[in-house]
Design an enzyme around this catalytic site. Structure first.
Site, mmCIF file in Angstrom:
data_model
loop_
_atom_site.group_PDB
_atom_site.id
_atom_site.type_symbol
_atom_site.label_atom_id
_atom_site.label_comp_id
_atom_site.label_asym_id
_atom_site.label_seq_id
_atom_site.Cartn_x
_atom_site.Cartn_y
_atom_site.Cartn_z
ATOM 1 N N SER A 111 0.865 -1.212 0.074
ATOM 2 C CA SER A 111 -0.080 -0.035 0.051
ATOM 3 C C SER A 111 0.797 1.206 0.054
ATOM 4 C CB SER A 111 -0.973 -0.087 1.268
ATOM 5 O OG SER A 111 -0.055 -0.143 2.292
ATOM 6 N N ASN A 114 -1.630 -2.420 13.233
ATOM 7 C CA ASN A 114 -3.151 -2.198 13.360
ATOM 8 C C ASN A 114 -3.554 -0.925 14.080
ATOM 9 O OD1 ASN A 114 -3.165 -4.584 12.088
ATOM 10 N ND2 ASN A 114 -4.297 -5.491 13.817
ATOM 11 N N THR A 120 -40.349 26.866 -8.054
ATOM 12 C CA THR A 120 -40.554 25.361 -7.627
ATOM 13 C C THR A 120 -41.006 24.613 -8.924
ATOM 14 O OG1 THR A 120 -42.975 25.724 -7.269
ATOM 15 C CG2 THR A 120 -41.356 26.128 -5.686
ATOM 16 N N HIS A 121 -40.609 23.339 -9.039
ATOM 17 C CA HIS A 121 -40.989 22.027 -10.254
ATOM 18 C C HIS A 121 -40.361 22.961 -11.414
ATOM 19 C CE1 HIS A 121 -43.488 19.882 -7.468
ATOM 20 N NE2 HIS A 121 -43.970 21.087 -6.999
ATOM 21 N N SER A 125 -15.157 25.470 -26.741
ATOM 22 C CA SER A 125 -15.302 24.312 -27.971
ATOM 23 C C SER A 125 -14.348 24.376 -28.518
ATOM 24 C CB SER A 125 -16.772 24.169 -28.505
ATOM 25 O OG SER A 125 -16.812 23.556 -29.430
ATOM 26 N N LYS A 137 -18.842 29.316 -28.219
ATOM 27 C CA LYS A 137 -19.210 28.520 -27.123
ATOM 28 C C LYS A 137 -18.309 28.989 -25.935
ATOM 29 C CE LYS A 137 -21.568 25.507 -26.355
ATOM 30 N NZ LYS A 137 -21.348 24.281 -26.601
ATOM 31 N N ASN A 154 -18.432 27.262 -22.232
ATOM 32 C CA ASN A 154 -18.847 26.083 -21.473
ATOM 33 C C ASN A 154 -18.840 26.384 -19.956
ATOM 34 O OD1 ASN A 154 -19.700 25.142 -23.886
ATOM 35 N ND2 ASN A 154 -17.911 24.120 -24.066
ATOM 36 N N GLU A 194 -19.950 21.945 -14.282
ATOM 37 C CA GLU A 194 -20.337 20.722 -14.908
ATOM 38 C C GLU A 194 -19.554 19.685 -13.879
ATOM 39 O OE1 GLU A 194 -20.012 20.653 -18.899
ATOM 40 O OE2 GLU A 194 -21.837 21.920 -19.188
ATOM 41 N N TYR A 205 -9.250 -6.027 13.140
ATOM 42 C CA TYR A 205 -8.596 -5.613 12.046
ATOM 43 C C TYR A 205 -8.664 -6.814 10.799
ATOM 44 C CZ TYR A 205 -5.411 -3.673 8.478
ATOM 45 O OH TYR A 205 -4.971 -3.384 7.236
ATOM 46 N N GLN A 224 -7.540 -1.966 4.454
ATOM 47 C CA GLN A 224 -6.429 -1.335 3.630
ATOM 48 C C GLN A 224 -7.096 -0.457 2.746
ATOM 49 O OE1 GLN A 224 -2.504 -2.960 2.980
ATOM 50 N NE2 GLN A 224 -3.028 -2.953 0.873
ATOM 51 N N LYS A 276 -8.143 3.925 2.891
ATOM 52 C CA LYS A 276 -7.109 4.915 2.378
ATOM 53 C C LYS A 276 -7.275 5.350 1.145
ATOM 54 C CE LYS A 276 -4.204 2.774 4.590
ATOM 55 N NZ LYS A 276 -4.941 2.031 5.301
#
Length: 464
Positions: free
Chosen positions: A28, A116, A161-162, A283, A289, A291, A296, A323, A328, A331
């Site tokens: 690791s 551990n 709303t909606h 773009s 464009k 963007n 996003e 443990y 492992q 992380k």
């Protein structure tokens, strides 16, 4: 397989060689090397505890402390050399310490300690600092929102709303809806920090420490609020990581909603806001464009963060107690989520700080149809029960639609055929400023209420 001498921390029981693929599969160090500073800090304090209970001499403790400082300098300067046998950050640091001060002294550091409880304290130390950094990013975002809300407090625009125009509100009221949410999330993060800031060191592999090391001393030296109560829980529990991952998932959902709102508001169809060039891209094909890629990506990162949280929960759901090597994986999820949420918070703060608004366009988007509720409130103030007033207001809306006119263009004589309570003062209803100012109750969209929200958020914001 032929036998070999092992330089692994656990090598004495084994005669056979570990499969090469298993070596890399088990290692690791590629990601937990981020814990180097915490690992060194924990080891320094553990050496002090060993010295206090007579397991190492003061001379040996000083040698270990100075040796670990040397190792830390190498990490800090980028000169630390990871070698193939460095399975993880603990192995790497102990191996290098042995090279610096000699194996006889360095080999005493791990007395009574397991990886551990070592990784548990490392992770908590690292995460405690990371929480403080993330909390500051939240504070910056909230500050940017409140500053803009205060600056633009007189700007009105449609509330939805909606995805339909609903009622006129202040742009700053919309902004503060997010500031209040993020403040609540910051408060949650501070609560999580308290549960992170518990010392597991001294728990051993699972049964505890047999040498009666002074855990309270170690907690004080490392800045922990308290020590863990149970060694099995201390070494096997990862609920504090799950809490952080879930917290980040919640925040990313809110940030995604903020981004979605701003993406819509930045379209030509709305044209309420314009993102600065610093947070926009173009773009490769269409020159016109601009963007909102920052927004996003903020929206997209929410899926990544939620996925990491979900994946980790699936990992721990079936584990037996204490443990297991599965942990492992904690992380990987933790580091990636903390990196992602930190970036998203900082980008969001920059977007809010630098975007520009078109207050005229926002005003144009207000329509008299949005004052239908105000018509009902007008009638309520004349003594009409709300349910009846709601129905009568609907009749006014229908009349305007039938006559192809705005509500304020309906003659008073026609309004009186709907309800005798309509009078000359109904003209006061057809005013957007009057509409928002009627919401004087705390939490509403009136100017005084919004300014009060700004003051409350600033008062309760954690900036340190």
């Amino acid at each position: 397989m032929s036998s070999q001498k092992h330089n692994k921390l656990w090598g004495g029981r084994f005669d056979g060689r570990t499969d090469q693929l298993m070596e890399s599969f088990n290692a690791s160090i590629s990601y937990d090397k981020r814990l180097w500073k915490a690992d060194i800090a924990g080891s320094k304090v553990y050496s002090l505890a060993l010295s206090k209970c007579g397991l190492i001499s003061e001379h040996e403790q000083l040698a270990i402390h100075d040796g670990l400082s040397k190792v830390g300098e190498e990490w800090s300067e980028g000169t630390f050399q990871i070698i193939e046998s460095d399975e993880d950050i603990h192995t790497a640091n102990e191996r290098r310490l042995s090279e610096v001060i000699g194996a006889n002294i360095a080999g005493k550091l791990h007395t009574g300690r397991s990886r551990n409880d070592q990784v548990a304290v490392d992770t908590r130390l690292w995460l405690r600092d990371e929480i403080d950094k993330i909390s500051k990013h939240v504070a910056t975002l909230i500050n940017n929102i409140t500053n803009r809300a205060e600056k633009d407090v007189d700007v009105l625009f449609p509330g939805y709303t909606h995805m339909q125009r609903a009622q006129p509100i202040r742009w700053s009221h919309w902004l503060m809806s997010y500031a209040v949410n993020f403040l609540r999330q910051q408060n949650k993060l501070q609560e999580i920090r308290k549960r992170v800031n518990i010392l597991p060191l001294g728990s051993g592999a699972l049964a505890g420490n047999p040498f009666n090391v002074d855990r309270e001393l170690m907690a004080k030296e490392l800045g922990f609020d308290e020590i863990s109560w149970n060694s099995l829980d201390a070494t096997g529990g990862r609920d504090y990581i799950a809490e952080v991952l879930f917290w980040a998932s919640q925040v990313s959902c809110t940030l995604s909603r903020l981004a979605e709102d701003l993406i819509l508001y930045s379209t030509k169809e709305f044209a309420f806001v314009t993102l600065s060039d610093a947070y926009s891209t173009g773009s490769s094909l269409m020159p016109q464009k601009k963007n909102p890629d920052s927004l996003e990506l903020i929206r997209g990162k929410a899926g990544t963060i939620i996925g990491k949280c979900t994946g980790f929960m699936v990992t721990i759901k079936g584990l037996p107690s204490t443990y297991n090597k599965d942990l492992q994986e904690d992380k990987i999820a933790l580091f990636e989520v903390c990196d992602a949420i930190s970036a998203v918070l900082q980008i969001s703060a920059g977007v809010i700080e630098t975007l520009s608004i078109d207050s005229d366009q926002m005003k144009k988007a207000l329509s008299l149809g949005m004052l239908a509720t105000d018509v009902a409130y007008y009638l309520v103030r004349k003594g009409v029960p709300f349910r009846e007033a709601h129905s009568l207001s609907g009749m006014v809306v229908k009349k305007a639609e039938t006559d192809h006119c705005e509500m304020n263009e309906i003659p008073l004589t026609d309004l009186k055929t709907i309800s005798e309570h309509f009078d000359e003062d109904v003209v006061g209803v057809w005013n957007f400023e009057n509409s928002v100012e009627q919401y004087q109750a705390p939490g509403g969209t009136s100017k005084s209420s919004v300014l009060d929200q700004i003051a409350k958020v600033r008062q309760n914001l954690v900036t340190h």
